[in-house]
Design a protein around this motif. Structure first.
Motif, PDB file in Angstrom:
ATOM      1  N   LEU A 239      -4.286   9.779 -10.675  1.00  0.00           N
ATOM      2  CA  LEU A 239      -4.803   9.898  -9.224  1.00  0.00           C
ATOM      3  C   LEU A 239      -6.357  10.293  -9.377  1.00  0.00           C
ATOM      4  CD1 LEU A 239      -1.900  11.210  -7.259  1.00  0.00           C
ATOM      5  CD2 LEU A 239      -2.688   8.902  -7.292  1.00  0.00           C
ATOM      6  N   ASP A 240      -6.715  11.210 -10.370  1.00  0.00           N
ATOM      7  CA  ASP A 240      -7.974  11.804 -10.307  1.00  0.00           C
ATOM      8  C   ASP A 240      -9.165  10.927 -11.091  1.00  0.00           C
ATOM      9  OD1 ASP A 240      -6.300  12.153 -12.747  1.00  0.00           O
ATOM     10  OD2 ASP A 240      -7.646  14.070 -13.398  1.00  0.00           O
TER      11      ASP A 240
ATOM     12  N   ILE B 199       0.645  -1.681  -7.437  1.00  0.00           N
ATOM     13  CA  ILE B 199       1.849  -1.007  -7.365  1.00  0.00           C
ATOM     14  C   ILE B 199       1.751   0.626  -7.216  1.00  0.00           C
ATOM     15  CG2 ILE B 199       4.327  -0.901  -8.111  1.00  0.00           C
ATOM     16  CD1 ILE B 199       3.468  -3.628  -7.195  1.00  0.00           C
ATOM     17  N   ILE B 200       2.582   0.928  -6.650  1.00  0.00           N
ATOM     18  CA  ILE B 200       2.568   2.728  -6.478  1.00  0.00           C
ATOM     19  C   ILE B 200       3.063   3.248  -7.853  1.00  0.00           C
ATOM     20  CG2 ILE B 200       2.292   2.843  -3.866  1.00  0.00           C
ATOM     21  CD1 ILE B 200       5.222   3.834  -3.934  1.00  0.00           C
ATOM     22  N   THR B 201       3.082   4.728  -8.120  1.00  0.00           N
ATOM     23  CA  THR B 201       3.592   5.566  -8.992  1.00  0.00           C
ATOM     24  C   THR B 201       5.008   5.244  -8.787  1.00  0.00           C
ATOM     25  OG1 THR B 201       1.785   6.730  -8.843  1.00  0.00           O
ATOM     26  CG2 THR B 201       3.522   7.657 -10.208  1.00  0.00           C
ATOM     27  N   GLY B 202       5.884   5.699  -9.959  1.00  0.00           N
ATOM     28  CA  GLY B 202       7.261   5.841  -9.860  1.00  0.00           C
ATOM     29  C   GLY B 202       8.217   4.613  -9.076  1.00  0.00           C
TER      30      GLY B 202
ATOM     31  N   PRO C 180       0.798  -1.355   0.125  1.00  0.00           N
ATOM     32  CA  PRO C 180       0.124  -0.017  -0.033  1.00  0.00           C
ATOM     33  C   PRO C 180       0.825   1.417  -0.049  1.00  0.00           C
ATOM     34  CG  PRO C 180      -0.740  -1.498   1.667  1.00  0.00           C
ATOM     35  CD  PRO C 180       0.572  -2.155   1.276  1.00  0.00           C
ATOM     36  N   GLY C 181       0.260   2.211  -0.559  1.00  0.00           N
ATOM     37  CA  GLY C 181       1.161   3.413  -0.598  1.00  0.00           C
ATOM     38  C   GLY C 181       0.019   4.678  -0.920  1.00  0.00           C
ATOM     39  N   VAL C 182       0.547   6.026  -0.718  1.00  0.00           N
ATOM     40  CA  VAL C 182      -0.406   7.162  -0.739  1.00  0.00           C
ATOM     41  C   VAL C 182      -1.173   7.142  -2.181  1.00  0.00           C
ATOM     42  CG1 VAL C 182       1.377   8.506  -1.721  1.00  0.00           C
ATOM     43  CG2 VAL C 182      -0.591   9.540  -0.404  1.00  0.00           C
ATOM     44  N   HIS C 183      -0.543   6.619  -3.150  1.00  0.00           N
ATOM     45  CA  HIS C 183      -1.104   6.702  -4.529  1.00  0.00           C
ATOM     46  C   HIS C 183      -2.135   5.570  -4.799  1.00  0.00           C
ATOM     47  CE1 HIS C 183       1.851   9.807  -6.488  1.00  0.00           C
ATOM     48  NE2 HIS C 183       0.908  10.537  -5.506  1.00  0.00           N
ATOM     49  N   THR C 184      -2.164   4.587  -3.874  1.00  0.00           N
ATOM     50  CA  THR C 184      -2.913   3.352  -4.199  1.00  0.00           C
ATOM     51  C   THR C 184      -4.074   3.227  -3.130  1.00  0.00           C
ATOM     52  OG1 THR C 184      -1.286   2.044  -3.228  1.00  0.00           O
ATOM     53  CG2 THR C 184      -1.139   2.121  -5.713  1.00  0.00           C
ATOM     54  N   VAL C 185      -4.454   4.314  -2.531  1.00  0.00           N
ATOM     55  CA  VAL C 185      -5.474   4.011  -1.423  1.00  0.00           C
ATOM     56  C   VAL C 185      -6.821   3.616  -1.976  1.00  0.00           C
ATOM     57  CG1 VAL C 185      -6.633   5.343   0.473  1.00  0.00           C
ATOM     58  CG2 VAL C 185      -4.211   5.812   0.163  1.00  0.00           C
ATOM     59  N   GLU C 186      -7.164   4.015  -2.999  1.00  0.00           N
ATOM     60  CA  GLU C 186      -8.544   3.815  -3.595  1.00  0.00           C
ATOM     61  C   GLU C 186      -8.441   2.292  -3.960  1.00  0.00           C
ATOM     62  OE1 GLU C 186     -11.234   5.471  -3.125  1.00  0.00           O
ATOM     63  OE2 GLU C 186      -9.980   7.046  -2.274  1.00  0.00           O
ATOM     64  N   LEU C 187      -7.398   1.891  -4.308  1.00  0.00           N
ATOM     65  CA  LEU C 187      -7.371   0.145  -4.478  1.00  0.00           C
ATOM     66  C   LEU C 187      -7.674  -0.470  -3.279  1.00  0.00           C
ATOM     67  CD1 LEU C 187      -4.494   0.196  -7.063  1.00  0.00           C
ATOM     68  CD2 LEU C 187      -7.055   0.028  -7.727  1.00  0.00           C
ATOM     69  N   TYR C 188      -6.784  -0.005  -2.229  1.00  0.00           N
ATOM     70  CA  TYR C 188      -6.968  -0.953  -0.896  1.00  0.00           C
ATOM     71  C   TYR C 188      -7.959  -0.624  -0.298  1.00  0.00           C
ATOM     72  CZ  TYR C 188      -2.216  -2.473  -1.765  1.00  0.00           C
ATOM     73  OH  TYR C 188      -1.151  -3.141  -2.192  1.00  0.00           O
ATOM     74  N   ARG C 189      -8.749   0.483  -0.627  1.00  0.00           N
ATOM     75  CA  ARG C 189     -10.170   0.845   0.027  1.00  0.00           C
ATOM     76  C   ARG C 189     -11.146  -0.075  -0.340  1.00  0.00           C
ATOM     77  NH1 ARG C 189     -10.725   5.806   2.108  1.00  0.00           N
ATOM     78  NH2 ARG C 189      -9.665   6.816   0.414  1.00  0.00           N
ATOM     79  N   GLY C 190     -11.170  -0.902  -1.661  1.00  0.00           N
ATOM     80  CA  GLY C 190     -11.839  -1.884  -1.878  1.00  0.00           C
ATOM     81  C   GLY C 190     -11.699  -3.197  -1.545  1.00  0.00           C
ATOM     82  N   LEU C 191     -10.308  -3.500  -1.017  1.00  0.00           N
ATOM     83  CA  LEU C 191     -10.256  -4.706  -0.682  1.00  0.00           C
ATOM     84  C   LEU C 191     -10.953  -5.390   0.679  1.00  0.00           C
ATOM     85  CD1 LEU C 191      -6.440  -4.947  -1.410  1.00  0.00           C
ATOM     86  CD2 LEU C 191      -8.185  -6.237  -2.730  1.00  0.00           C
TER      87      LEU C 191
ATOM     88  N   ILE D 265      -1.442  -3.358 -11.789  1.00  0.00           N
ATOM     89  CA  ILE D 265      -2.295  -2.289 -11.692  1.00  0.00           C
ATOM     90  C   ILE D 265      -1.591  -1.273 -11.012  1.00  0.00           C
ATOM     91  CG2 ILE D 265      -4.555  -1.385 -10.961  1.00  0.00           C
ATOM     92  CD1 ILE D 265      -4.895  -3.322 -13.127  1.00  0.00           C
ATOM     93  N   SER D 266      -1.129  -0.212 -11.310  1.00  0.00           N
ATOM     94  CA  SER D 266      -0.352   0.904 -10.804  1.00  0.00           C
ATOM     95  C   SER D 266      -1.222   2.164 -10.770  1.00  0.00           C
ATOM     96  CB  SER D 266       0.826   1.041 -11.258  1.00  0.00           C
ATOM     97  OG  SER D 266       0.800   2.028 -12.673  1.00  0.00           O
ATOM     98  N   SER D 267      -0.713   3.271 -10.117  1.00  0.00           N
ATOM     99  CA  SER D 267      -1.054   4.654  -9.913  1.00  0.00           C
ATOM    100  C   SER D 267      -0.107   5.562 -11.122  1.00  0.00           C
ATOM    101  CB  SER D 267      -1.355   5.034  -8.547  1.00  0.00           C
ATOM    102  OG  SER D 267       0.063   4.971  -8.164  1.00  0.00           O
TER     103      SER D 267
END
Length: 354
Positions: free
Chosen positions: A163-164, A70-73, A24-35, A96-98
């Motif tokens: 992210l948007d 996976i997070i960005t960058g 988990p990372g700041v850029h993938t919060v919405e993916l983890y919110r659904g798990l 799947i990445s942000s």
């Protein structure tokens, strides 16, 4: 409100995804919110490269695509090695990445985890990389990814969500039923020609690669029907049991195997690149196929790489082997499983010769 990231998790669950690997990372919060609201199990490694290799191993064992969040960058740069291995070995992997907001892409302003072009970085180690520009695109892009896994040479697919977009409303989207694409079936005429050449062969040789891993029963029946010594690539190990009398093993650089290959009058290569890491690991150019070469592969371009065949057949390995078995004497499968052709009177089995 259901966000695009949460909807993505629901769609993956609806299509049978049971496990996801990621950090988990700041850029993938919405993916983890659904798990938490799904039945999907999440496995957290110490490093994104570990997530990639876990997904690779999961896919090899289960036959299902390994899925990573996976997070960005740096997350994407970390997983590249694992994706490259999966790409080389034809392993299905969904990454799947942000990525930064659409308005911030490719500006070079130093946004968090910003890369000049994340897709360009990833594009050489996947079947395709796609940037989702709206939530509405998601079901169709996921369907494209699973079509790669189901119907062609399986390789990683990368989908990145700005992210948007990952936080955009998606409650208006309906879950899409999964349509499983069929694999290419062989044309009958060239397979009959292949069977005729193999029937007349005095010293046949069978080379099986990773493209045959889902056709173990057919592979064993084909080796027996041809009465042919059989070499397996590293990715095909296990197709024949270790004590099988026709098994040559997985070291095609050994002198006896090279001699068999050079002496074979008809060589049947299925689902293998015929690349040097399997056939010339000592890198001296000593592996030669001097007889007729018949190649069967799900990837039409691969049919013409490394060794040019006298007969090239574009097909899924299992489908092609089943047709071949029907065309060969004694090659049909018995109710209890594949049966072997008995040796012709007065003719020793190839296993005894070598």
């Amino acid at each position: 409100m259901t966000t695009c990231g949460e909807f993505l998790v629901k769609q993956l669950e609806a299509w049978g995804v049971e496990t996801v690997f990621g950090i988990p990372g700041v850029h993938t919060v919405e993916l983890y919110r659904g798990l938490p609201g799904s039945r999907i199990r999440h496995v957290t490694p110490r490093h994104e490269q570990g997530a990639g290799f876990m997904a690779d191993g999961y896919a090899r064992v289960t036959g299902k695509p390994g899925v990573c969040f996976i997070i960005t960058g740096p997350g994407m740069t970390n997983i590249l090695t694992a994706m490259a291995q999966a790409y080389a070995d034809s392993i299905p992997m969904l990454v799947i990445s942000s990525v930064n907001e659409r308005a911030r892409l490719a500006h070079g302003n130093g946004y968090l985890h910003e890369l000049p072009n994340q897709r360009n970085l990833v594009g050489n180690v996947c079947a395709f990389s796609h940037t989702l520009m709206s939530a509405e695109e998601l079901p169709a892009v996921l369907a494209r990814a699973f079509a790669v896994f189901d119907s062609e040479r399986p390789r990683p697919v990368h989908i990145e969500l700005p992210l948007d977009v990952i936080t955009a409303p998606a409650e208006h989207l309906a879950l899409r039923p999964r349509t499983v694409a069929s694999r290419p079936a062989p044309a009958l005429a060239p397979l009959r020609e292949a069977a005729a050449r193999l029937r007349n062969a005095k010293k046949p040789l069978l080379l099986l690669g990773g493209g045959c891993v889902e056709a173990a029963a057919e592979a064993r029946a084909l080796a027996a029907a041809l009465d042919a010594p059989t070499a397996l690539t590293i990715n095909a190990k296990g197709l024949l049991p270790a004590d099988h009398p026709l098994l040559l093993g997985s070291n095609q650089s050994c002198v006896p195997v090279r001699e068999l290959a050079a002496e074979a009058d008809v060589v049947l290569a299925i689902g293998t690149e015929l690349g040097e890491t399997d056939y010339d690991v000592v890198f001296d150019g000593g592996f030669a196929l001097d007889g007729e070469l018949i190649r069967i592969d799900i990837d039409p371009q691969q049919l013409m790489r490394n060794y040019t065949p006298s007969l090239a057949i574009h097909s899924d390995a299992r489908l092609a082997m089943r047709v071949l078995l029907a065309e060969l004497p004694g090659g049909a499968a018995a109710p209890g499983g594949p049966r072997a052709r008995p040796a012709a009177p007065g003719r020793p089995r190839q296993a005894d010769d070598w």
